[in-house]
Design a protein around this motif. Structure first.
Motif, PDB file in Angstrom:
ATOM      1  N   LEU A   1       2.130   0.557 -13.401  1.00 20.18           N
ATOM      2  CA  LEU A   1       1.892   1.981 -13.639  1.00 20.18           C
ATOM      3  C   LEU A   1       1.884   2.742 -14.631  1.00 20.18           C
ATOM      4  O   LEU A   1       1.946   3.236 -15.345  1.00 20.18           O
TER       5      LEU A   1
ATOM      6  N   ALA B   1      -1.903  14.290   8.566  1.00 13.80           N
ATOM      7  CA  ALA B   1      -2.752  14.442   8.716  1.00 13.80           C
ATOM      8  C   ALA B   1      -4.313  13.920   8.325  1.00 13.80           C
ATOM      9  O   ALA B   1      -4.638  12.823   7.904  1.00 13.80           O
TER      10      ALA B   1
ATOM     11  N   LEU C   1       4.051  15.002  -3.649  1.00 10.59           N
ATOM     12  CA  LEU C   1       3.229  14.114  -4.013  1.00 10.59           C
ATOM     13  C   LEU C   1       1.897  14.965  -4.907  1.00 10.59           C
ATOM     14  O   LEU C   1       1.044  14.315  -5.655  1.00 10.59           O
TER      15      LEU C   1
ATOM     16  N   ILE D   1       5.875  11.137 -13.080  1.00 13.99           N
ATOM     17  CA  ILE D   1       4.433  10.433 -13.516  1.00 13.99           C
ATOM     18  C   ILE D   1       4.118   9.353 -13.055  1.00 13.99           C
ATOM     19  O   ILE D   1       2.720   9.139 -12.156  1.00 13.99           O
ATOM     20  N   ILE D   2       5.402   8.531 -12.723  1.00 14.89           N
ATOM     21  CA  ILE D   2       5.038   7.103 -12.025  1.00 14.89           C
ATOM     22  C   ILE D   2       4.425   7.609 -10.475  1.00 14.89           C
ATOM     23  O   ILE D   2       3.718   6.502 -10.104  1.00 14.89           O
ATOM     24  N   LEU D   3       5.218   8.077  -9.962  1.00 12.46           N
ATOM     25  CA  LEU D   3       4.984   8.325  -8.477  1.00 12.46           C
ATOM     26  C   LEU D   3       3.561   9.273  -8.369  1.00 12.46           C
ATOM     27  O   LEU D   3       3.143   8.540  -7.697  1.00 12.46           O
TER      28      LEU D   3
ATOM     29  N   THR E   1       0.966   8.808 -10.128  1.00 10.24           N
ATOM     30  CA  THR E   1       0.057   7.311 -10.370  1.00 10.24           C
ATOM     31  C   THR E   1      -0.022   6.972 -10.005  1.00 10.24           C
ATOM     32  O   THR E   1      -1.411   6.194  -9.519  1.00 10.24           O
ATOM     33  N   TYR E   2       0.843   6.370  -8.800  1.00 12.50           N
ATOM     34  CA  TYR E   2       0.725   6.172  -7.897  1.00 12.50           C
ATOM     35  C   TYR E   2      -0.514   6.707  -6.621  1.00 12.50           C
ATOM     36  O   TYR E   2      -1.357   5.669  -6.139  1.00 12.50           O
TER      37      TYR E   2
ATOM     38  N   SER F   1      -3.588   6.289  -7.143  1.00 10.92           N
ATOM     39  CA  SER F   1      -4.786   5.310  -7.562  1.00 10.92           C
ATOM     40  C   SER F   1      -5.388   5.256  -6.685  1.00 10.92           C
ATOM     41  O   SER F   1      -5.213   5.368  -5.132  1.00 10.92           O
TER      42      SER F   1
ATOM     43  N   ALA G   1      -4.774   8.099   1.189  1.00  8.79           N
ATOM     44  CA  ALA G   1      -2.963   8.070   2.543  1.00  8.79           C
ATOM     45  C   ALA G   1      -2.234   8.946   1.654  1.00  8.79           C
ATOM     46  O   ALA G   1      -1.358   9.106   2.009  1.00  8.79           O
ATOM     47  N   TYR G   2      -1.731   9.598   0.222  1.00 11.12           N
ATOM     48  CA  TYR G   2      -0.916   9.397  -0.236  1.00 11.12           C
ATOM     49  C   TYR G   2      -1.624  11.065  -0.682  1.00 11.12           C
ATOM     50  O   TYR G   2      -1.286  12.860   0.156  1.00 11.12           O
TER      51      TYR G   2
ATOM     52  N   SER H   1      -3.278  12.865   1.496  1.00  3.66           N
ATOM     53  CA  SER H   1      -3.137  13.802   3.234  1.00  3.66           C
ATOM     54  C   SER H   1      -2.370  14.642   2.662  1.00  3.66           C
ATOM     55  O   SER H   1      -1.600  15.866   3.431  1.00  3.66           O
TER      56      SER H   1
END
Lengths: 99, 499
Positions: free
Chosen positions: A12, A46, B312, B362-364, B366-367, B370, B376-377, B380
């Motif tokens: 990442l 969701a 998110l 930024i990392i969160l 980007t995850y 992805s 899912a993230y 949702s």
């Protein structure tokens, strides 16, 4: 669930163009695992029948006539540049890199 | 006699009556900043010369007898996330150290057109990510009520400047509570207008679908006067709402709530809220009832998922927005010794230029964006956003405004939560739903918590483009509280930690 490995974070970080030390990667992996565990709660409600909202206020594209208006001068545009070469931004080599 | 303890409306009247000049008023505030800001650290940059020049221009305009805005000549503190031409705009980040924008944000253009005097730029969590101003690359701001405590965030500098009487007006920005939570913990007033109500042009983007600039002051009326100056349609912001600005000034002056239906959000109170916060909130409700409002309990069952969805959506948008800090056209550049390529320079620059919280988000983000995790993230979270919007829509079918405590607790100690991101995020539990739905939100002081003598914030939420409703309720509540206390929470008599 939501376990995230050090290698995941390294990947990442590469995608995000952020250099990270080994210590940073370790720390970030453990923190992200905890945060992802908490935010994964969104999946509880969701369901498929709910449409997503990307923007709270419904909007349509906004158009205008293509008319030339005053804008920044080249000097103003370059005023914050880390490096310049005449009326141009000077950047490090972008082609032919090792990777 | 100094004017720094006056309201902006009083300063405006004194200027109109020629009891004081804008130059003198500005000098009084610059002197106050010099006196207390070493302790408070609300300002990252004080533009002494620029402020005095603006003040002189306002005085000249007034002397010429031309039409003049009510706030002409009144000083203001500007959050360092808004571009002001030629003035350092750092966003509390090393990435933009010494960056001077070549243009004004629309908010600044409007302030200048109204003759408002901009004293300087205020401290903030880096790129507006935080709830304590501890994430500033330039050191934390201290709460004027207790210097060991946080002034809230991300707009802690603007709120602290108001509470310490360094400025009567300030601009903040609110993505998940960054105007309202600092207002709550410093005993000041802050409003997040309806999304699209104030232009985002020249506001450095954190989470574009949530970011909103807004007015901050020590009274509801002053906040409304500033709201009127900065709000309105802007063709430079594609998300700007092309409608008339609600008459917030008239609403702030109205001071009656007879027949209004006020909904108390069941999910934003009770467990997890400090006893003194709940107590002062209940007392404020009783005051509104005594003034003829009807209080009903409202349930917004999906609010419990708002925090998760926010952490998110905001990081996802941030990971995209902050990609622009690539060291090529502006900002710092690190490691460009002629031997390495652009990507390596970017990585080195972003390593040094961003602080830990910004990197984390930024990392969160980007995850969450992805492939394989997107649905899912991020997907949702966007569905939860729909559910929160629906909860509000249903609630506003039966009530005029919704209310809650602004924050679960009073100001915590500097350093207390800095090692625990999740605990820090919980501060925003009552403010985040507002941003998710794009509606308006106000925080105004409703007293000091008995257990720690620190300010408690009362939050009022109003439907999209009905911002006047929160000013009507806020103005009424404020007048009743001030009459009960005998003086405003913040006055020359208030025992602050700075003299």
């Amino acid at each position: 669930m939501a376990a995230i490995s050090r290698d995941d974070v390294a990947h990442l970080a590469r995608l995000s163009r952020i250099e990270m030390s080994d210590a940073e990667l370790d720390h970030m992996a453990s923190e992200l695992g905890v945060i992802l565990g908490a935010v994964a709660r969104v999946q509880e409600v969701a369901t498929d029948d709910i449409p997503p909202t990307s923007h709270a206020i419904p909007l349509h594209n906004v158009f205008r006539e293509d008319v030339v208006k005053p804008s920044l001068t080249p000097e103003e545009s370059l005023s914050g540049a880390p490096a310049t070469d005449g009326p141009r931004f000077k950047v490090p080599q972008i082609l032919g890199e090792a990777e | 006699m100094t004017h720094i303890y006056s309201t902006a409306a009083q300063m405006s009247a004194a200027l109109a009556a020629k009891e004081v000049s804008s130059v003198d008023l500005t000098k009084e505030h610059l002197a106050r900043i010099a006196q207390v800001d070493t302790d408070v650290h609300a300002f990252l940059y004080v533009d002494k010369e620029g402020a005095l020049a603006q003040a002189e221009a306002a005085d000249k305009l007034r002397a010429a007898g031309g039409a003049i805005s009510p706030l002409a000549g009144v000083p203001l503190a500007l959050k360092d996330v808004l571009a002001q031409k030629g003035i350092p705009t750092t966003c509390g980040s090393k990435m933009l150290e010494n960056w001077r924008p070549p243009y004004d944000s629309t908010v600044v253009t409007k302030l200048k057109a109204a003759g408002v005097v901009i004293l300087g730029k205020t401290n903030m969590d880096e790129f507006a990510m935080g709830s304590s101003t501890e994430n500033s690359a330039y050191g934390p701001t201290h709460n004027p009520w207790d210097l060991d405590r946080i002034p809230g965030g991300s707009g802690g500098g603007s709120a602290a400047a108001l509470a310490a009487f360094e400025a009567p007006l300030a601009i903040g920005t609110d993505t998940g509570g960054s105007i309202r939570q600092p207002a709550a913990v410093t005993g000041t007033v802050g409003v997040k207008p309806t999304y699209g109500g104030v232009s985002r042009y020249g506001l450095v983007a954190f989470s574009s679908s949530l970011d909103q600039a807004g007015p901050c002051a020590r009274t509801v009326l002053d906040t409304a006067l500033l709201h009127e100056v900065i709000a309105g349609y802007d063709e430079r912001d594609s998300t700007s709402i092309n409608q008339a600005v609600p008459d917030v000034v008239a609403a702030a002056k109205r001071q009656e709530v007879k027949g209004m239906k006020i909904g108390v959000v069941k999910e934003l109170g009770g467990d997890g809220f400090q006893a003194g916060v709940s107590q002062r909130f209940q007392e404020a409700l009783e005051i509104l009832v005594a003034n003829g409002a009807e209080i009903v309990e409202v349930s917004c069952p999906n609010f419990e998922y708002a925090l998760a969805a926010y952490y998110l959506i905001a990081p996802s948008e941030a990971s995209s927005n902050l990609a622009r800090f690539d060291s090529m056209r502006y900002g710092i550049r690190v490691g460009d010794d002629g031997t390495v390529g652009a990507e390596e320079v970017m990585r080195a620059t972003r390593h040094l230029g961003f602080g830990p919280e910004v990197k984390r988000r930024i990392i969160l983000g980007t995850y969450a964006l992805s492939s394989g995790y997107y649905d899912a993230y991020y997907g949702s979270a966007q569905k939860v956003r729909t559910l929160i919007k629906r909860d509000y829509e249903k609630a506003f079918e039966s009530v005029d405004v919704l209310v809650s405590p602004t924050c679960p607790t009073t100001a915590f100690k500097i350093g207390e939560k800095s090692d625990d991101p999740l605990a820090m995020y919980l501060n925003d539990i009552a403010t985040i739903p507002v941003n998710m739905a794009g509606i308006g939100g106000m925080s105004l002081p409703c007293g000091l918590a008995p257990e720690d003598n620190l300010p408690v914030g009362f939050q009022i939420m109003s439907p999209v483009m009905q911002d006047d409703r929160m000013y009507r309720v806020g103005g009424t509540l404020e007048a009743a509280l001030v009459s009960k206390w005998g003086q405003p929470l913040l006055s020359a008599e208030t025992k602050l930690a700075v003299k």
